[in-house]
Scaffold this motif. Structure first.
Motif, PDB file in Angstrom:
ATOM      1  N   ARG A   1       1.975  -8.818   3.593  1.00  0.00           N
ATOM      2  CA  ARG A   1       0.651  -8.211   3.562  1.00  0.00           C
ATOM      3  C   ARG A   1       0.405  -7.576   4.918  1.00  0.00           C
ATOM      4  O   ARG A   1       0.764  -8.140   5.947  1.00  0.00           O
ATOM      5  CB  ARG A   1      -0.440  -9.256   3.309  1.00  0.00           C
TER       6      ARG A   1
ATOM      7  N   ARG B   1       0.948  -3.743   0.713  1.00  0.00           N
ATOM      8  CA  ARG B   1       2.137  -4.499   1.074  1.00  0.00           C
ATOM      9  C   ARG B   1       3.183  -3.585   1.717  1.00  0.00           C
ATOM     10  O   ARG B   1       3.252  -2.390   1.420  1.00  0.00           O
ATOM     11  CB  ARG B   1       2.723  -5.179  -0.161  1.00  0.00           C
TER      12      ARG B   1
ATOM     13  N   ASP C   1      -5.017  -5.002   1.980  1.00  0.00           N
ATOM     14  CA  ASP C   1      -4.730  -5.259   0.565  1.00  0.00           C
ATOM     15  C   ASP C   1      -3.578  -4.376   0.078  1.00  0.00           C
ATOM     16  O   ASP C   1      -3.553  -3.953  -1.086  1.00  0.00           O
ATOM     17  CB  ASP C   1      -5.981  -5.053  -0.298  1.00  0.00           C
TER      18      ASP C   1
ATOM     19  N   LEU D   1       5.121 -12.347   2.352  1.00  0.00           N
ATOM     20  CA  LEU D   1       4.848 -12.622   0.943  1.00  0.00           C
ATOM     21  C   LEU D   1       6.092 -13.102   0.195  1.00  0.00           C
ATOM     22  O   LEU D   1       5.997 -13.863  -0.740  1.00  0.00           O
ATOM     23  CB  LEU D   1       4.333 -11.358   0.241  1.00  0.00           C
TER      24      LEU D   1
END
Length: 406
Positions: free
Chosen positions: A349, A339, A337, A165
């Motif tokens: 993720r 991190r 959903d 991410l």
């Protein structure tokens, strides 16, 4: 000499009822660093889609194992059940002198004897006779020493996927406590601060994305000391039963009261005894059920007696379609959903039951620190999902439901 056909294994899976635990041995993913797969975008959870996806996951699992064995013939072969194991070795547990003499006379060579003092166990590595495959050697040894406990050095594999991410700090926001928690996995990178790391495989400790993600999630909910046993390193046959048992012994000796394991493999007598020994010493083991779907065989170590077995849900509190099964199920926690942090310190993720287990371990450590009965404390927190009461999809309920990771 036993031969294992990929086609016959696939047919066995396809023919089996969905609700059954298919009796095909093996485990989840090839090796540390490889991406688990092709399930991250599955969203629906209807019965028809569930059945279709479960069978596809089972096919993928068998294909991955077949590729793993074929690509690493120098270090990996199948045992008598068809499960991957370190090539050419068997492990004798607490072997008596007469058993060792009988094995030696039959051509088995003693590689080394390892004392797992913290677990009150002794393990002897045997080299199987020249010209014998592992499955043949297992049968030979069973005939030679029928009362002995022995096992192949089965491989265990990771149960999670990760997508980068961006960059972020790895400073802990842990709300946990001073109870020491151990972790058996790959090593975390430098961005994830832990109290200690020790290697139990060739090239270990060696930073891995999976180990970093699991450690960062544990640290996000636990402020106490975290120690990591790296059982992978750079070893193509890493994650084996002996490495896990040795890592567990070290963690027990260092005072870990909770140990989280986000790995899956077949039932293994050595590892089963090691975990039972740790439990007798007051250590609570938490383990993920894996990501091979409901048609996969029961996951171990999650299925061993007394282990806290953990499954995962997504951000909408739906059970992950790829979640595996254990012989019992205790709790669910977020596994999608959310991190985490990879080996380079990047935000990623994550998806998989791997990432639910450390969240449950942190909650358990908190309960121990407070002096509560940990089971009662977790049951009070658990949010009942699915059928009323404990069920085979969510266990006793959802823990850490608001946890989103790092």
């Amino acid at each position: 000499m036993a031969r294992f056909s990929l086609i016959s294994l696939l047919l066995a899976i396809i023919a089996a009822p969905l609700a059954a635990q298919v009796a095909v041995p093996g485990v989840a993913v090839p090796r540390v660093g490889e991406v688990l797969g092709q399930v991250g975008e599955l969203a629906g959870n209807t019965l028809d889609r569930t059945a279709q996806d479960a069978r596809e996951l089972a096919r993928n699992r068998v294909q991955r194992i077949d590729r793993l064995v074929r690509s690493n013939r120098a270090t990996i072969e199948r045992d008598a059940r068809g499960a991957p194991a370190r090539r050419g070795e068997l492990l004798l547990v607490d072997a008596q002198t007469d058993a060792l003499l009988a094995a030696s006379r039959a051509g088995f060579g003693i590689i080394e004897t390892i004392e797992l003092e913290e677990l009150g166990m002794r393990v002897t590595r045997l080299r199987i006779p020249s010209g014998r495959d592992l499955d043949e050697a297992e049968k030979d040894l069973a005939d030679l020493v029928p009362d002995a406990i022995f096992a192949p050095d089965n491989l265990h594999f990771l149960a999670g996927d990760a997508v980068p991410l961006g960059l972020m700090s790895a400073a802990s926001s842990g709300a946990g406590a001073s109870v020491a928690v151990g972790m058996i996995d790959g090593a975390p990178g430098k961005s994830v601060r832990v109290a200690a790391i020790r290697g139990f495989a060739e090239g270990a400790p060696y930073p891995s994305n999976h180990g970093s993600a699991v450690a960062s999630l544990l640290a996000s909910e636990h402020a106490g000391p975290i120690r990591v046993a790296d059982v992978y390193g750079t070893d193509k046959a890493g994650g084996n039963a002996l490495a896990i048992a040795r890592g567990l012994g070290w963690l027990v000796g260092e005072g870990s009261r909770v140990v989280t394991i986000s790995l899956v493999g077949p039932r293994n007598p050595l590892l089963e005894r090691a975990i039972a020994s740790a439990r007798r010493r007051g250590v609570i083991v938490v383990a993920a059920v894996g990501n091979d779907g409901p048609a996969a065989p029961p996951a171990y170590p999650a299925s061993y007696e007394g282990v806290v077995a953990v499954t995962a849900v997504d951000g909408k509190r739906r059970a992950l379609i790829e979640a595996g099964r254990a012989l019992h199920l205790d709790y669910a926690a977020p596994g999608a959903d959310i991190r985490a942090i990879d080996a380079k310190g990047k935000r990623i993720r994550v998806r998989g039951t791997s990432f639910a287990a450390p969240l449950v371990a942190a909650r358990l450590a908190r309960a121990l620190h407070s002096g509560d009965n940990w089971r009662s404390a977790l049951d009070r927190e658990a949010e009942d999902l699915g059928s009323k009461g404990a069920d085979p999809v969510f266990g006793r309920g959802l823990l850490c439901g608001s946890c989103t990771g790092r």
